[in-house]
Design an enzyme around this catalytic site. Sequence first.
Site, mmCIF file in Angstrom:
data_model
loop_
_atom_site.group_PDB
_atom_site.id
_atom_site.type_symbol
_atom_site.label_atom_id
_atom_site.label_comp_id
_atom_site.label_asym_id
_atom_site.label_seq_id
_atom_site.Cartn_x
_atom_site.Cartn_y
_atom_site.Cartn_z
ATOM 1 N N ILE A 1 -17.758 6.401 -6.855
ATOM 2 C CA ILE A 1 -17.790 7.608 -6.031
ATOM 3 C C ILE A 1 -18.234 8.843 -6.823
ATOM 4 O O ILE A 1 -18.577 9.859 -6.234
ATOM 5 C CB ILE A 1 -16.448 7.859 -5.288
ATOM 6 C CG1 ILE A 1 -15.307 8.189 -6.256
ATOM 7 C CG2 ILE A 1 -16.092 6.670 -4.405
ATOM 8 C CD1 ILE A 1 -14.075 8.761 -5.545
ATOM 9 N N TYR B 1 -3.657 16.963 -10.415
ATOM 10 C CA TYR B 1 -3.592 15.859 -9.454
ATOM 11 C C TYR B 1 -3.063 16.374 -8.113
ATOM 12 O O TYR B 1 -3.607 16.073 -7.053
ATOM 13 C CB TYR B 1 -2.680 14.752 -10.016
ATOM 14 C CG TYR B 1 -2.500 13.573 -9.097
ATOM 15 C CD1 TYR B 1 -3.478 12.589 -9.010
ATOM 16 C CD2 TYR B 1 -1.347 13.436 -8.321
ATOM 17 C CE1 TYR B 1 -3.307 11.491 -8.164
ATOM 18 C CE2 TYR B 1 -1.173 12.351 -7.476
ATOM 19 C CZ TYR B 1 -2.148 11.377 -7.404
ATOM 20 O OH TYR B 1 -1.988 10.293 -6.566
ATOM 21 N N PHE C 1 -4.331 11.742 -14.805
ATOM 22 C CA PHE C 1 -3.980 11.758 -16.229
ATOM 23 C C PHE C 1 -2.489 11.452 -16.361
ATOM 24 O O PHE C 1 -1.688 11.857 -15.511
ATOM 25 C CB PHE C 1 -4.265 13.138 -16.833
ATOM 26 C CG PHE C 1 -5.728 13.387 -17.093
ATOM 27 C CD1 PHE C 1 -6.254 13.178 -18.362
ATOM 28 C CD2 PHE C 1 -6.569 13.809 -16.079
ATOM 29 C CE1 PHE C 1 -7.606 13.391 -18.601
ATOM 30 C CE2 PHE C 1 -7.926 14.029 -16.308
ATOM 31 C CZ PHE C 1 -8.444 13.826 -17.576
ATOM 32 N N VAL D 1 1.262 11.875 -17.790
ATOM 33 C CA VAL D 1 2.018 13.094 -18.123
ATOM 34 C C VAL D 1 1.896 13.402 -19.616
ATOM 35 O O VAL D 1 1.772 14.559 -20.018
ATOM 36 C CB VAL D 1 3.501 12.927 -17.720
ATOM 37 C CG1 VAL D 1 4.315 14.149 -18.150
ATOM 38 C CG2 VAL D 1 3.606 12.725 -16.212
ATOM 39 N N GLN E 1 -8.508 18.468 -17.686
ATOM 40 C CA GLN E 1 -7.837 17.600 -16.712
ATOM 41 C C GLN E 1 -8.132 18.084 -15.282
ATOM 42 O O GLN E 1 -8.376 17.278 -14.378
ATOM 43 C CB GLN E 1 -6.319 17.607 -16.936
ATOM 44 C CG GLN E 1 -5.903 17.011 -18.269
ATOM 45 C CD GLN E 1 -4.438 16.565 -18.279
ATOM 46 O OE1 GLN E 1 -3.803 16.415 -17.247
ATOM 47 N NE2 GLN E 1 -3.916 16.337 -19.485
HETATM 48 P P1 NDP Z 1 -4.981 2.601 -9.893
HETATM 49 O O1 NDP Z 1 -5.233 3.477 -11.068
HETATM 50 O O2 NDP Z 1 -4.209 1.355 -10.034
HETATM 51 O O3 NDP Z 1 -6.365 2.247 -9.186
HETATM 52 C C1 NDP Z 1 -7.317 3.236 -8.942
HETATM 53 C C2 NDP Z 1 -8.583 2.583 -8.464
HETATM 54 O O4 NDP Z 1 -9.562 3.616 -8.248
HETATM 55 C C3 NDP Z 1 -9.179 1.626 -9.500
HETATM 56 O O5 NDP Z 1 -9.768 0.537 -8.829
HETATM 57 C C4 NDP Z 1 -10.235 2.492 -10.151
HETATM 58 O O6 NDP Z 1 -11.304 1.736 -10.727
HETATM 59 C C5 NDP Z 1 -10.729 3.251 -8.945
HETATM 60 N N1 NDP Z 1 -11.568 4.393 -9.304
HETATM 61 C C6 NDP Z 1 -11.285 5.442 -10.099
HETATM 62 N N2 NDP Z 1 -12.347 6.250 -10.195
HETATM 63 C C7 NDP Z 1 -13.329 5.696 -9.425
HETATM 64 C C8 NDP Z 1 -14.669 6.041 -9.122
HETATM 65 N N3 NDP Z 1 -15.240 7.125 -9.639
HETATM 66 N N4 NDP Z 1 -15.366 5.251 -8.289
HETATM 67 C C9 NDP Z 1 -14.806 4.163 -7.748
HETATM 68 N N5 NDP Z 1 -13.549 3.758 -8.025
HETATM 69 C C10 NDP Z 1 -12.832 4.516 -8.853
HETATM 70 O O7 NDP Z 1 -4.277 3.580 -8.810
HETATM 71 P P2 NDP Z 1 -3.396 3.270 -7.510
HETATM 72 O O8 NDP Z 1 -3.744 1.964 -6.939
HETATM 73 O O9 NDP Z 1 -1.985 3.588 -7.840
HETATM 74 O O10 NDP Z 1 -3.902 4.447 -6.547
HETATM 75 C C11 NDP Z 1 -4.667 4.221 -5.369
HETATM 76 C C12 NDP Z 1 -4.585 5.480 -4.542
HETATM 77 O O11 NDP Z 1 -3.237 5.748 -4.159
HETATM 78 C C13 NDP Z 1 -5.062 6.745 -5.262
HETATM 79 O O12 NDP Z 1 -5.738 7.569 -4.337
HETATM 80 C C14 NDP Z 1 -3.762 7.399 -5.688
HETATM 81 O O13 NDP Z 1 -3.909 8.786 -5.906
HETATM 82 C C15 NDP Z 1 -2.891 7.088 -4.501
HETATM 83 N N6 NDP Z 1 -1.462 7.174 -4.733
HETATM 84 C C16 NDP Z 1 -0.840 6.299 -5.586
HETATM 85 C C17 NDP Z 1 0.524 6.355 -5.767
HETATM 86 C C18 NDP Z 1 1.255 5.379 -6.633
HETATM 87 O O14 NDP Z 1 2.484 5.483 -6.740
HETATM 88 N N7 NDP Z 1 0.587 4.414 -7.256
HETATM 89 C C19 NDP Z 1 1.341 7.382 -5.097
HETATM 90 C C20 NDP Z 1 0.594 8.247 -4.214
HETATM 91 C C21 NDP Z 1 -0.761 8.122 -4.057
HETATM 92 P P3 NDP Z 1 -11.326 1.311 -12.301
HETATM 93 O O15 NDP Z 1 -10.519 0.060 -12.418
HETATM 94 O O16 NDP Z 1 -12.784 1.121 -12.550
HETATM 95 O O17 NDP Z 1 -10.729 2.455 -13.073
#
Ligand code: NDP
Length: 274
Positions: free
Chosen positions: A61, A191, A92, A94, A103
């Site tokens: 993205i 964030y 990031f 903490v 950040q």
């Molecule tokens: P993870 O870090 O486990 O996964 C994040 C995913 O996003 C990975 O597949 C990562 O790919 C991908 N990603 C990051 N940057 C890009 C990019 N530029 N293009 C395409 N893909 C990208 O996070 P979570 O599964 O925990 O989070 C998923 C969503 O849920 C996020 O929006 C997060 O903010 C939200 N969220 C999560 C919470 C939690 O407790 N876990 C709580 C509240 C919200 P890669 O492996 O290549 O880095």
Amino acid sequence: MTKVAVVTGSNKGIGLAIVRALCKQYEGEVYLTARDTGRGEEAVKTLNAEGLKPKFQQLDINDLNSITRAAAFFKDKYGGVDVLINNAAIAFKVADTTPFAVQAEVTLQTNFFATRDMLIHFMPLIKPGGRVVNVSSFVGVNTLKKCSEALQARFRSEDITEDELVGLMKRFVEKTKTGQHKEDGWPETAYGVSKTGLTTLSMILARRLSKERPHDNILLNACCPGWVRTDMAGDKAPKSPDEGAITPVYLALLPPGAKEPHGCFVSEKEVHPW
Ligand code: NDP
């Protein structure tokens, strides 16, 4: 025509769990997408081993070429997109010592500006009856409450435009560079601000859909998956990724003809005040 669902950042974490759930529940083709093709194909294999058959499309993205290539692919092959889940994001840790201004720039770039780029290029492809889900966070709600009264009023207003919101997100990033973000009304969380921005953007786009495509029955919402055990949130969180997928998948599969929720912030399948 075959229906199609697309999930960003779905090679791991909640995105992968969303793809798993959609493969089981969605009557159409489900695309696992990843910025890194190797990691994406590994994730597809993991689901194949569970008897599930997602398809794969590379999608970073942060790369406009990747977004436009993917958009063209879905337009050509399916005539558009039925379900879009914007899940990809970064955070990031903490303990990370990267300067706050860096950040702020990096976090806002992916979570707000790149997600907006996805929406710019994919919203015109969303078919009648489509569902758009932006995975935001409760952190964005708490961050809203910590903003100055003036900022809160703008984020909550019904008349905020996309341009004004983009200007506010840029202003936050700029103010962090001179350390003036606090006196400008912002809390100390990049964030959080990125998710306040994404939830507000969701509300703006939902209002626009209602106005410009009133008969297309497209529902667009922001949501929180809950606190989920992933690489982002760590292993102390109470929910499994599959549990974290429940609310995003619920919004993606709102039944045909449903009128709500639309333009809402949803957590645990319930609308929360903004
Ligand atoms: P993870 O870090 O486990 O996964 C994040 C995913 O996003 C990975 O597949 C990562 O790919 C991908 N990603 C990051 N940057 C890009 C990019 N530029 N293009 C395409 N893909 C990208 O996070 P979570 O599964 O925990 O989070 C998923 C969503 O849920 C996020 O929006 C997060 O903010 C939200 N969220 C999560 C919470 C939690 O407790 N876990 C709580 C509240 C919200 P890669 O492996 O290549 O880095």
